[in-house]
Motif scaffolding. Sequence first.
Motif, mmCIF file in Angstrom:
data_model
loop_
_atom_site.group_PDB
_atom_site.id
_atom_site.type_symbol
_atom_site.label_atom_id
_atom_site.label_comp_id
_atom_site.label_asym_id
_atom_site.label_seq_id
_atom_site.Cartn_x
_atom_site.Cartn_y
_atom_site.Cartn_z
ATOM 1 N N THR A 3 0.860 -1.188 0.000
ATOM 2 C CA THR A 3 0.000 0.000 0.000
ATOM 3 C C THR A 3 0.891 1.231 0.000
ATOM 4 N N ALA A 4 0.825 2.029 -1.056
ATOM 5 C CA ALA A 4 1.625 3.244 -1.140
ATOM 6 C C ALA A 4 0.933 4.372 -0.389
ATOM 7 N N VAL A 5 1.723 5.138 0.372
ATOM 8 C CA VAL A 5 1.185 6.263 1.146
ATOM 9 C C VAL A 5 2.104 7.470 1.012
ATOM 10 N N SER A 6 1.704 8.569 1.637
ATOM 11 C CA SER A 6 2.326 9.863 1.379
ATOM 12 C C SER A 6 3.653 10.093 2.087
ATOM 13 N N SER A 7 4.009 9.283 3.070
ATOM 14 C CA SER A 7 5.285 9.443 3.776
ATOM 15 C C SER A 7 5.553 8.207 4.622
ATOM 16 N N GLY A 8 6.780 8.127 5.149
ATOM 17 C CA GLY A 8 7.091 7.046 6.076
ATOM 18 C C GLY A 8 6.304 7.182 7.366
ATOM 19 N N GLY A 9 6.098 8.428 7.818
ATOM 20 C CA GLY A 9 5.271 8.637 9.009
ATOM 21 C C GLY A 9 3.841 8.207 8.778
ATOM 22 N N ALA A 10 3.317 8.482 7.577
ATOM 23 C CA ALA A 10 1.966 8.030 7.236
ATOM 24 C C ALA A 10 1.898 6.508 7.247
ATOM 25 N N ALA A 11 2.951 5.859 6.755
ATOM 26 C CA ALA A 11 2.980 4.388 6.762
ATOM 27 C C ALA A 11 2.837 3.859 8.182
ATOM 28 N N LEU A 12 3.545 4.475 9.134
ATOM 29 C CA LEU A 12 3.436 4.046 10.526
ATOM 30 C C LEU A 12 2.045 4.309 11.083
ATOM 31 N N SER A 13 1.486 5.478 10.793
ATOM 32 C CA SER A 13 0.143 5.789 11.286
ATOM 33 C C SER A 13 -0.882 4.788 10.773
ATOM 34 N N VAL A 14 -0.773 4.446 9.506
ATOM 35 C CA VAL A 14 -1.709 3.488 8.909
ATOM 36 C C VAL A 14 -1.505 2.105 9.505
ATOM 37 N N ALA A 15 -0.239 1.688 9.659
ATOM 38 C CA ALA A 15 0.041 0.366 10.216
ATOM 39 C C ALA A 15 -0.445 0.252 11.657
ATOM 40 N N TYR A 67 -8.213 2.510 5.469
ATOM 41 C CA TYR A 67 -7.936 3.629 6.357
ATOM 42 C C TYR A 67 -7.195 4.754 5.642
ATOM 43 N N SER A 68 -6.282 4.406 4.742
ATOM 44 C CA SER A 68 -5.470 5.427 4.070
ATOM 45 C C SER A 68 -6.201 6.105 2.924
ATOM 46 N N ARG A 69 -7.442 5.696 2.669
ATOM 47 C CA ARG A 69 -8.237 6.249 1.577
ATOM 48 C C ARG A 69 -9.610 6.702 2.074
ATOM 49 N N PHE A 70 -9.598 7.420 3.217
ATOM 50 C CA PHE A 70 -10.821 8.005 3.776
ATOM 51 C C PHE A 70 -11.910 6.972 4.019
ATOM 52 N N GLY A 71 -11.511 5.740 4.370
ATOM 53 C CA GLY A 71 -12.530 4.717 4.587
ATOM 54 C C GLY A 71 -13.374 4.475 3.355
ATOM 55 N N ASN A 72 -12.764 4.701 2.185
ATOM 56 C CA ASN A 72 -13.446 4.560 0.889
ATOM 57 C C ASN A 72 -14.679 5.451 0.769
ATOM 58 N N ASN A 114 -17.349 5.623 2.305
ATOM 59 C CA ASN A 114 -18.622 4.892 2.279
ATOM 60 C C ASN A 114 -19.537 5.266 3.435
ATOM 61 N N GLY A 115 -19.057 6.148 4.320
ATOM 62 C CA GLY A 115 -19.900 6.581 5.424
ATOM 63 C C GLY A 115 -20.036 5.569 6.534
ATOM 64 N N THR A 116 -19.381 4.439 6.387
ATOM 65 C CA THR A 116 -19.422 3.395 7.414
ATOM 66 C C THR A 116 -18.064 3.229 8.084
ATOM 67 N N ASP A 117 -17.017 3.162 7.255
ATOM 68 C CA ASP A 117 -15.664 2.953 7.758
ATOM 69 C C ASP A 117 -14.947 4.284 7.932
ATOM 70 N N PHE A 118 -14.150 4.380 9.006
ATOM 71 C CA PHE A 118 -13.387 5.600 9.263
ATOM 72 C C PHE A 118 -12.051 5.543 8.532
ATOM 73 N N GLY A 119 -11.565 6.686 8.095
ATOM 74 C CA GLY A 119 -10.253 6.734 7.467
ATOM 75 C C GLY A 119 -9.803 8.154 7.240
ATOM 76 N N LEU A 120 -8.538 8.292 6.862
ATOM 77 C CA LEU A 120 -7.948 9.577 6.538
ATOM 78 C C LEU A 120 -7.289 9.495 5.173
ATOM 79 N N ASN A 121 -6.839 10.619 4.676
ATOM 80 C CA ASN A 121 -6.247 10.631 3.339
ATOM 81 C C ASN A 121 -4.728 10.593 3.436
ATOM 82 N N TYR A 122 -4.168 9.414 3.235
ATOM 83 C CA TYR A 122 -2.721 9.238 3.229
ATOM 84 C C TYR A 122 -2.231 8.747 1.859
ATOM 85 N N LYS A 123 -3.022 8.940 0.832
ATOM 86 C CA LYS A 123 -2.669 8.415 -0.492
ATOM 87 C C LYS A 123 -1.396 9.060 -1.029
#
Length: 371
Positions: free
Chosen positions: A62-74, A217-222, A224-233
């Motif tokens: 899963t590609a993300v915007s930074s190494g810190g973002a990778a840790l947050s997502v993991a 999670y890294s894609r705003f929970g898709n 869908n209004g059900t799953d939580f997420g943020l934008n780390y793309k």
Amino acid sequence: MRSDQTHIAAARMSVSDKYRPVYADDLPTLRHTLERALSGTSDVVTEYENKLAQWFDARHATAVSSGGAALSVAIYAAGVGPGDDVLLTPSCPLCTIYPIIAAGARPIFVDTRAHGFGADPASIRARITPRTRALIDIPMWGYPSEVDELRTLTQELQIKLILDLAHSHGTTLHGRPLSQFGDLSCYSTHERKPLATGEGGFILTDDDVLARRCRDYSRFGNLNGTDFGLNYKLAALPAALGGSRLDSLAEQIDKRSANAAYFLGKLDHNKVQEKKIIAGGVPNYYFLNLELHFADNRAFIDYLDEAGIPSDIKRYGCKALYEFPALAQYRNECPNAEALLGNMTTLPVHPDITLAELDYMADRINHYGGL
């Protein structure tokens, strides 16, 4: 051995620890990508993720915007939330601990092993709590740690093993990429890393459920209004650059290893040696680690700095994280980690280093006469 300050002043070089290559395919790759979709949902990003998974022999990337973002997502994918505990060593960068705190979790420091930066199993067992959800292990400067043993231990303890491999592109243990031993493995592709996209990062896992949690999670929970997420793309342009430069990564690591071997063949000081490489491990030589045995190791690092030879220890003020004011509340004594950082320095051996610069660094060390 002798101290020869006059000789140093006369022949001083300034050795750069920065490696910012420009590859022949960079501009054609970016021009071609500009004709395609540029967002984080572009097919360009999917192609990059597939290349990453193949290169590192992983099931999912899963590609993300930074190494810190990778840790947050993991951390999120591992089920860590407010009030939970995460174990980590204090010898890592500030970049590793901040995502834990941002998640509302409590970082608990465990000590390293005496010989290297891997988490010590006895310290893990002593400091684990009922709220512990994960251990983050951080192999520093591309030197492998005993991640195979940590994988066995974390499975026994029923916590997730997250590897912060920001320095360790291409580092192996028993012939396998370190990432294969983690439940979730995080990388940075900052411009100083072996695989560089300016900013960026990625997460590798062989677990289908964890991969889905990372992606959602890294894609705003898709949305869908059900799953939580943020934008780390990760956007398409750095993804395209990473996919193109991945083809040169193995060659770059080989050059780093050759430079390290050449330097070590010139090194001749009885108080300076390469830091121990664990059995079955092969570093990528992001930086060469030198173990120091002087009465005043900092004086030696300052001597090298005055000679134009940089050190990450000095550049970043490396010390146990709980020594920083912002993290003093998490203090948990880790004598091995403190000793490791106090008894070492780093040297650049990246592909742009010349043989003359390697000779110069070895000569300056060999002439050091401090106690």
